[in-house]
Design an enzyme around this catalytic site. Structure first.
Site, PDB file in Angstrom:
ATOM      1  N   HIS A  89      -0.744   5.073   8.668  1.00 34.55           N
ATOM      2  CA  HIS A  89      -0.879   3.867   7.859  1.00 34.55           C
ATOM      3  C   HIS A  89      -1.547   2.793   8.702  1.00 34.55           C
ATOM      4  O   HIS A  89      -1.211   2.603   9.866  1.00 34.55           O
ATOM      5  CB  HIS A  89       0.498   3.362   7.405  1.00 34.55           C
ATOM      6  CG  HIS A  89       0.403   2.134   6.557  1.00 34.55           C
ATOM      7  ND1 HIS A  89       0.188   2.197   5.199  1.00 34.55           N
ATOM      8  CD2 HIS A  89       0.437   0.812   6.870  1.00 34.55           C
ATOM      9  CE1 HIS A  89       0.106   0.972   4.718  1.00 34.55           C
ATOM     10  NE2 HIS A  89       0.258   0.103   5.718  1.00 34.55           N
ATOM     11  N   ASP A 168       8.916  -2.957  -4.339  1.00 39.00           N
ATOM     12  CA  ASP A 168       7.925  -3.541  -3.416  1.00 39.00           C
ATOM     13  C   ASP A 168       6.766  -4.145  -4.187  1.00 39.00           C
ATOM     14  O   ASP A 168       6.252  -5.203  -3.838  1.00 39.00           O
ATOM     15  CB  ASP A 168       7.400  -2.483  -2.440  1.00 39.00           C
ATOM     16  CG  ASP A 168       6.282  -3.066  -1.585  1.00 39.00           C
ATOM     17  OD1 ASP A 168       6.570  -4.007  -0.825  1.00 39.00           O
ATOM     18  OD2 ASP A 168       5.118  -2.623  -1.704  1.00 39.00           O
ATOM     19  N   ARG A 175       5.082 -12.443  -3.351  1.00 45.29           N
ATOM     20  CA  ARG A 175       4.750 -12.947  -2.001  1.00 45.29           C
ATOM     21  C   ARG A 175       3.323 -13.465  -1.960  1.00 45.29           C
ATOM     22  O   ARG A 175       3.022 -14.476  -1.325  1.00 45.29           O
ATOM     23  CB  ARG A 175       4.921 -11.816  -0.966  1.00 45.29           C
ATOM     24  CG  ARG A 175       6.375 -11.538  -0.631  1.00 45.29           C
ATOM     25  CD  ARG A 175       6.505 -10.228   0.133  1.00 45.29           C
ATOM     26  NE  ARG A 175       5.770 -10.257   1.368  1.00 45.29           N
ATOM     27  CZ  ARG A 175       5.294  -9.155   1.986  1.00 45.29           C
ATOM     28  NH1 ARG A 175       5.498  -7.964   1.476  1.00 45.29           N
ATOM     29  NH2 ARG A 175       4.627  -9.257   3.106  1.00 45.29           N
ATOM     30  N   SER A 190       8.044  -3.685   3.390  1.00 43.07           N
ATOM     31  CA  SER A 190       7.069  -3.267   2.380  1.00 43.07           C
ATOM     32  C   SER A 190       6.372  -1.960   2.806  1.00 43.07           C
ATOM     33  O   SER A 190       6.295  -0.996   2.036  1.00 43.07           O
ATOM     34  CB  SER A 190       6.060  -4.404   2.195  1.00 43.07           C
ATOM     35  OG  SER A 190       4.956  -3.987   1.468  1.00 43.07           O
ATOM     36  N   LYS A 194       7.518   2.338   1.501  1.00 40.95           N
ATOM     37  CA  LYS A 194       6.582   3.266   0.854  1.00 40.95           C
ATOM     38  C   LYS A 194       6.427   4.534   1.695  1.00 40.95           C
ATOM     39  O   LYS A 194       6.299   5.637   1.165  1.00 40.95           O
ATOM     40  CB  LYS A 194       5.235   2.574   0.635  1.00 40.95           C
ATOM     41  CG  LYS A 194       5.330   1.520  -0.470  1.00 40.95           C
ATOM     42  CD  LYS A 194       4.065   0.723  -0.651  1.00 40.95           C
ATOM     43  CE  LYS A 194       3.859  -0.246   0.457  1.00 40.95           C
ATOM     44  NZ  LYS A 194       2.972  -1.360   0.200  1.00 40.95           N
TER      45      LYS A 194
HETATM   46  N1  URA Z   1       0.679  -3.872   3.527  1.00 36.94           N
HETATM   47  C1  URA Z   1       1.724  -3.633   2.721  1.00 36.94           C
HETATM   48  O1  URA Z   1       1.831  -2.567   2.127  1.00 36.94           O
HETATM   49  N2  URA Z   1       2.662  -4.603   2.591  1.00 36.94           N
HETATM   50  C2  URA Z   1       2.591  -5.789   3.223  1.00 36.94           C
HETATM   51  O2  URA Z   1       3.472  -6.607   3.068  1.00 36.94           O
HETATM   52  C3  URA Z   1       1.484  -6.032   4.051  1.00 36.94           C
HETATM   53  C4  URA Z   1       0.531  -5.035   4.195  1.00 36.94           C
END
Ligand code: URA
Length: 447
Positions: A89, A168, A175, A190, A194
């Site tokens: 990621h 999320d 946010r 967040s 995932k």
């Molecule tokens: N990427 C995400 O998936 N969430 C965040 O809060 C920031 C970057």
């Protein structure tokens, strides 16, 4: 008149807001209530926004972060039997096309990978938009199709499903409009929720640092990386994080088709040095975790796969498996018709690059989107050959823009000239700095 706090959900949420506002840690039951209420729309947006601001201002303890990550992961469907052995990621940047290269590279060494990727938003690009610039390429696959493809070729890169961590999605949307994106615990929750929900036991995080990234300082990037590694360890996952420079675009190309073209060069053993360095570093970590071998041995395998054509052949198979036209990727994908160059008029040293502004130039050319439903133009974009500290000789190409019209190309060149600061007074070439800055693994993350 309606007395708001006489309604059970509202007073329940009010209590959670007040706790976080006053720095009182939420217990596991509170966390369950909070995330369940967000996921089921039981709490109104204004209360969720107030809680997010309280968390933003006061921070969250590690035990709250672990419980929140778990609850957000469980707010939607979870992969119980992971299809992939490793995942990666990136926290997002400009010109970051590493997934396009790392995914087939790692898979060509026998390590299965089933990755959910995102679309570009704001100044950062998204892997799915880049892949969709290949004619025919499909990113929406069913769970059965993903499983079959991973079984057949070891690799699938697909769009995140609606059911993945829906809490999320709601929190992120709030946010985004309440100034609470830039919070280390909220970002960590967040991202890691995932990743926990999508399953792979080994994860490599690419945490970007610099003026094109969420984290502008090494200190904050390190803090975020350590928190995500700790969350992973708490939930029984192996996580390593690399801090990588994002104070200039990665590689040269910024856009969609243009980044596929650069990924092809890299998969065939060429391409910009900084991109190759980062790809090899990320893939080596993934291979070392996936095969449980030393980093040195993993790097030898990765370099062989890259330089002997295995990674490229796997890329072709992958594109074909997801419906893409393999003949189209044998050469450069077509780019927008209007091309404009910026050439150095004197010898000059590149002093600094406003990376976010360069991402914004690509966005305004049409390569990105302001809102998630906006369409993107695959052919527009730019190549930026300037690298911080390097000397550009008079007559050397600094950047090329690919636009839909002369006016847009002209505006983009002017914006690039603002974004890249040059010194023509004869400073010396400082050489290129390494793009990989630091590794954070579980030992470092405890402190
Ligand atoms: N990427 C995400 O998936 N969430 C965040 O809060 C920031 C970057």
């Amino acid at each position: 008149m309606l007395k708001l706090n006489s309604m059970p959900e509202l007073s329940s949420m009010l209590e959670l807001i007040e706790k976080t506002r006053d720095g009182v840690a939420l217990n596991p039951v509170d966390v369950e209530r909070l995330i369940h209420g967000i996921a089921t729309d039981a709490f109104p947006d204004y209360q969720v926004a107030a809680w997010l601001m309280a968390a933003y201002c006061n921070g969250l303890s590690d035990s709250e972060v672990y419980a929140l990550t778990d609850a957000v992961a469980k707010s939607g469907s979870q992969v119980t039997e992971p299809l992939g052995l490793v995942d990666k990621h990136s926290t997002g940047g400009v010109g970051d096309k590493t997934t396009l290269i790392v995914a087939p590279l790692v898979t060509s060494l026998g390590i299965p990978l089933a990755k959910m990727s995102g679309r570009g938003l704001g100044h950062t690009g998204g892997t799915l938009d880049k892949l969709e610039s290949i004619p025919g390429f499909r990113v929406a696959l069913s769970r059965e199709q993903i499983a079959m493809q991973v079984q057949q070729i070891g690799l699938a890169v697909v769009a995140q499903t609606e059911e993945l961590a829906p809490a999320d999605k709601k929190m992120y949307a709030l946010r985004d409009v309440t100034g609470t994106v830039d919070s280390i615990p909220l970002i960590a929750i967040s991202i890691m929720s995932k990743k926990l929900a999508s399953g792979a036991p080994n994860l490599v995080l690419d945490v970007k640092v610099g003026n094109g990234a969420f984290m502008q300082s090494v200190k904050r990037a390190r803090e975020l990386a350590k928190m995500m590694v700790r969350i992973g360890a708490y939930h029984g996952r192996h996580v390593r994080a690399l801090l990588t420079r994002m104070d200039q675009p990665l590689g040269y190309a910024v856009g969609n088709a243009i980044e596929i073209n650069e990924a092809r060069q890299c998969l065939q053993g060429g391409g910009p040095a900084d991109l190759r360095e980062e790809v090899i570093a990320l893939a080596s970590q993934m291979v070392s975790m996936g095969l449980d071998i030393s980093l040195e041995d993993a790097q030898v395998k990765v370099e062989n796969a890259l330089y002997q054509g295995m990674a490229w052949r796997k890329f072709e198979k992958w594109i074909e498996a997801q419906g893409g036209d393999v003949s189209a990727i044998q050469q450069d994908l077509p780019l927008a018709p209007t091309q404009k160059e910026w050439v150095a008029t004197e010898d000059a040293t590149v002093v600094s690059i406003n990376t976010q502004a360069i991402g914004q130039v690509a966005l305004e050319l049409g390569a990105g989107r302001h809102q998630l439903q906006d369409p993107v133009d695959p052919g527009v974009g730019l190549t930026c050959f300037a690298k911080s500290g390097a000397i550009l000789k008079k007559g050397e190409l600094i950047a090329t823009v690919y636009a839909r019209s002369q006016a847009e190309a002209q505006r983009a060149i002017q914006q690039l000239q603002q974004a890249i600061v040059m010194d023509e007074t004869g400073r010396r070439d400082e050489g290129l700095q390494s793009v990989v800055m630091e590794l954070i693994a579980s030992d470092e993350a405890r402190t």
